[in-house]
Scaffold this active site. Structure first.
Site, PDB file in Angstrom:
ATOM      1  N   CYS A  25      36.996 -36.212  72.775  1.00  0.00           N
ATOM      2  CA  CYS A  25      36.863 -35.970  71.290  1.00  0.00           C
ATOM      3  C   CYS A  25      37.312 -37.288  70.612  1.00  0.00           C
ATOM      4  CB  CYS A  25      37.658 -34.836  70.942  1.00  0.00           C
ATOM      5  SG  CYS A  25      39.530 -34.977  71.314  1.00  0.00           S
ATOM      6  N   CYS A  28      40.996 -38.093  71.534  1.00  0.00           N
ATOM      7  CA  CYS A  28      41.272 -39.032  72.736  1.00  0.00           C
ATOM      8  C   CYS A  28      40.875 -40.400  72.531  1.00  0.00           C
ATOM      9  CB  CYS A  28      40.045 -38.470  73.691  1.00  0.00           C
ATOM     10  SG  CYS A  28      40.185 -36.764  74.217  1.00  0.00           S
ATOM     11  N   ASP A 426      29.521 -31.893 103.195  1.00  0.00           N
ATOM     12  CA  ASP A 426      30.613 -32.489 104.067  1.00  0.00           C
ATOM     13  C   ASP A 426      31.795 -31.593 103.680  1.00  0.00           C
ATOM     14  OD1 ASP A 426      32.588 -34.625 105.322  1.00  0.00           O
ATOM     15  OD2 ASP A 426      32.924 -35.099 103.205  1.00  0.00           O
ATOM     16  N   ASP A 602      31.252 -37.272 100.181  1.00  0.00           N
ATOM     17  CA  ASP A 602      31.914 -37.840  99.514  1.00  0.00           C
ATOM     18  C   ASP A 602      32.469 -39.439 100.315  1.00  0.00           C
ATOM     19  OD1 ASP A 602      34.003 -36.926 101.132  1.00  0.00           O
ATOM     20  OD2 ASP A 602      35.483 -37.447  99.843  1.00  0.00           O
ATOM     21  N   ASP A 606      30.100 -40.395 105.226  1.00  0.00           N
ATOM     22  CA  ASP A 606      28.709 -39.690 104.866  1.00  0.00           C
ATOM     23  C   ASP A 606      27.817 -40.489 104.223  1.00  0.00           C
ATOM     24  OD1 ASP A 606      30.067 -37.353 105.248  1.00  0.00           O
ATOM     25  OD2 ASP A 606      31.095 -37.636 103.464  1.00  0.00           O
TER      26      ASP A 606
END
Lengths: 707, 55
Positions: A25, A28, A426, A602, A606
């Site tokens: 927003c 922030c 994974d 991740d 992988d």
């Protein structure tokens, strides 16, 4: 650690880009910009809310220090590689310029055309036609370039694509209109030609924006792999050497918390290395002098001195990257829906136009009228709606997914995601959060908690940081502990009210999994166990995916002992202890058996599997290589975005099919009229805009698809 | 007819001016952060003029 050094005046301050997915927003933005500007050493901070990025201009602060400043403001920030900022969206910019020119020309030519349709005749009509020509010709020359270029390339290569009929249609319409204008004829097609370009360019632009945005999003989350290392010099001093300039035989000094930039052999220091990105192993691995240390792993406890045995392209990481590259090649051959449509469409349109030309010539209509009709056929069938059908739906879907926390790399990713019929996860970091959380906190007395926090605050060990996170969240106040000292690889100790307190490694840590021991004076030590918890919604997501026809399984590089409990909880078949090559082979087997695999992972280990899957997703915490190999990246702790993304992809495929149906229905009605010679410029203009608007309106229904 | 002689060039000139302005804004990155521009208006930015302390 890194004190801000003032740069010499006149040199530009270094800028660092951070991805801050958590900003939501205006508050922030204000908090980030003013809060960061108040940090010593920071000159300015500028938020790009669309890309969720912050550019920090600073006086040579380290990334870690800046990320700490973000954390102090309550935001999680990931520093990103500075390579990307340069060629930001150059293609979409060029297209946007072309859209603007075509739009300007279309509006003005349309004003003049409407006057002609409304009954302007004689010299007024001729003047209007001349004015239209003056506006349209340069506009077409400028805005049509993307199509002309692509059509020329295709023709030269002996192929045909969607741009060929567009180019011929626009060129023919322009030439005929010019002829009509010069000879004082009644009809000119300048407006159609320009509007055609406008709508088609809009489609192209949406497509380019989508790719840019996704690239922004994905590169925005790229982590710095070790940019370099401190290397010991011959004179006993140290110097910072970039990763690319590291050579075998150099001796690098790796501080605690730093990522290794090259493979090597430890010659001094005892520490633990977090190799989870490379191997999927969730426990830190102990390294002693003589052990191998791998590039890409993080040195956790204590400084290490490492003699480099492999740098650059020779490291284990680079092997994985090569494996990934070759695995990803099959995917780059994927033919997108729009291209497949173009392959059928372009010859059909050319054939129709040619047939109407020949037909009318045979019927004795004369070259001029026959050409005019052929041009009308080309214009009216020109894939305006078709050109918008796919990109409009995909960009709306990608926008919806982005708001839902999923960044999609390009349109073909959505298409492939809709086709997936099996999913492979994974474990570490994908099904689980990949960060340990303390289990025994509830049993701990308040005084012990504040002691533990006080000690944990002094260490950068992952368990200490996990403890600190958990205890700070409980609003525990640290106890006043003095004389705090950290012994590398052993733990933190200090003095509190005259007693010796310590937070240390338990005697046999490998057997117990993740744990540490809190000792207070002579009281019996308390074991604090840690676990890597499942992502919230993991079970629900697996169930939802299987309800959607995507059975799940687990391929993990971690030990079986760590994988089995997770597999049991989720009720999934699992294979453990796999190397990157094993994972790649497993995906290959499934693909050979006819499955279209959605790979979710991740780790760097992988990567090859991600590249080999029909489509791949990675969490935002993944290694940069995995995010590169993935088609979509999801933010946040929850696993639910995976199921949501599949749902949205399928909804998009549905809308795209509807759009194609609408475009085809429009052609079925319009083409016979054009062939029959009944299409005046007015009819062509109305039909074209009508079908395009219909297609875009239909695509907008995807706006709330991710909810 | 005479009116058109003036009005059409005027209309075109205005359109071209708009196009030029659009190119200028595009080159200066004003479309880089559309969502941000939409919410930035909500930020209270009431530091007194000349004040250099934004924090």
């Amino acid at each position: 650690m890194n004190a801000p050094t003032l740069p010499t005046p006149g040199t530009p301050l270094p800028e660092t880009l951070f991805s801050v997915p958590g900003m939501r927003c205006a508050g922030c933005i204000a908090k980030l910009e003013s809060g960061l500007a108040a940090v010593p050493g920071v000159a300015a901070a500028r938020v790009n809310f669309t890309a969720k990025r912050v550019t920090v201009t600073h006086a040579a602060l380290s990334d870690a220090a800046l990320a700490g400043a973000f954390a102090g403001l309550g935001f999680e920030a990931v520093p990103l590689a500075d390579v990307m900022a340069a060629d930001d969206g150059s293609e979409s910019r060029e297209l946007l310029r072309a859209v603007a020119v075509a739009g300007f020309a279309a509006m003005n030519v349309m004003l003049l055309s409407v006057s002609v349709w409304a009954g302007a005749a004689g010299p007024t009509r001729d003047m209007f036609h001349w004015l239209s020509a003056m506006i349209a010709l340069p506009a077409i020359a400028y805005a049509g370039r993307p199509f002309f270029r692509s059509a020329w390339r295709a023709v030269r290569a002996g192929r045909t694509n969607m741009d060929v009929p567009i180019t011929i249609g626009v060129g023919l319409a322009t030439a005929l209109s010019l002829y009509e204008t010069i000879t004082g004829g009644a009809h000119a097609y300048f407006d159609s030609a320009v509007m055609l370009l406008f709508f088609l360019l809009t489609g192209r632009w949406l497509d380019a924006v989508m790719r840019d945005r996704a690239r922004d999003g994905v590169t925005a989350l790229l982590r710095h792999t070790a940019p370099g290392a401190l290397v010991r010099q011959g004179d006993g001093g140290t110097a910072w050497v970039k990763a690319a300039d590291l050579r075998v035989g150099m001796v690098m000094i790796v501080a605690a918390g730093e990522r290794l930039a090259a493979d090597g052999e430890v010659i001094a220091g005892r520490s633990h290395c977090d190799q989870s990105l490379l191997t999927g192993e969730s426990l830190p691995v102990q390294v002693l002098p003589g052990d191998r240390a791998l590039a890409g792993s993080i040195n956790i406890d204590a400084p290490l001195t490492v003699r480099i045995t492999a740098a650059g392209a020779a490291t284990g990481i680079a092997d994985i990257a090569r494996l990934m590259e070759s695995a990803g090649q099959s995917r780059s051959r994927y033919v997108r829906i729009a291209d497949r449509a173009a392959r059928l469409y372009a010859p059909a349109v050319h054939g129709l136009a040619l047939m109407s030309l020949i037909g009318w010539l045979a019927a004795g209509a004369g070259w001029h009228q026959s050409l005019l009709i052929a041009a009308a056929v080309l214009i009216i069938t020109c894939p305006c709606a078709l050109g918008l059908a796919v990109p409009a739906a995909q960009i709306v879907a990608a926008g919806a997914l982005m708001r839902g926390g999923v960044l999609v790399k390009d349109g073909s990713a959505l298409e492939r995601l809709a086709e997936a019929d099996a999913v492979v996860f994974d474990k570490t970091g994908t099904l689980t959060l990949g960060r340990p959380q303390p289990l025994d906190l509830a049993a701990l007395a308040m005084a012990d908690k504040s002691l533990a926090l006080a000690l944990a605050e002094h260490s950068r060990h992952p368990l200490s940081m996990a403890l600190r996170r958990a205890l700070t969240a409980e609003a525990v106040v640290p106890a006043p502990v003095s004389d705090v000292a950290e012994v590398a690889g052993m733990g933190v100790s200090g003095v509190w009210q005259g007693q010796k307190v310590a937070l240390a490694r338990p005697a046999a840590d490998a057997a117990d999994g993740l744990a540490c021991v809190l000792t207070v004076g002579d009281a019996p030590p308390r074991l604090l166990r840690f676990a890597d918890p499942l992502r919230p919604d993991a079970a629900a997501t697996v169930a939802r995916l299987s309800a959607m026809g995507l059975p799940a399984s687990i391929l993990s590089g971690d030990r079986a002992a760590a994988v089995v409990p997770v597999a049991d909880v989720l009720g999934l078949p699992a294979r453990a202890g796999l190397s990157p090559q094993d994972k790649l082979a497993a995906i290959g087997e499934m693909t050979m058996a006819g499955a279209r695999v959605l790979m979710v992972g991740d780790g760097l280990n992988d990567g090859p599997a991600l590249a080999a899957g029909h489509v791949a997703m990675a969490p935002a915490t993944a290694s940069d290589a995995s995010q590169n190999a993935a088609d979509a990246v999801f933010l946040g702790d929850s696993l639910a975005p995976v199921a949501i993304a599949v749902g949205v992809a399928r909804a998009t495929a549905r809308i795209v099919r509807q759009n194609f149906a609408a475009a085809i229905a429009y052609n079925v009605v319009a083409v016979p009229l054009a062939i029959a010679g009944q299409v005046t410029p007015l009819v062509a203009a109305v039909a074209m805009s009508g079908s395009s608007i219909l297609v875009v309106a239909n695509a907008l229904r995807l706006r709330s698809a991710a909810r | 007819m005479n009116g058109l002689m003036i009005l059409i060039p005027v209309a075109l000139a205005l359109g071209l001016a708009g196009l030029a302005v659009f190119f200028w804004t595009l080159r200066h990155g004003q479309y880089d952060d559309l969502d941000g521009a939409a919410v930035r208006i909500l930020i209270d930015d009431d530091t007194p003029l000349g004040g250099d302390d934004a924090g």
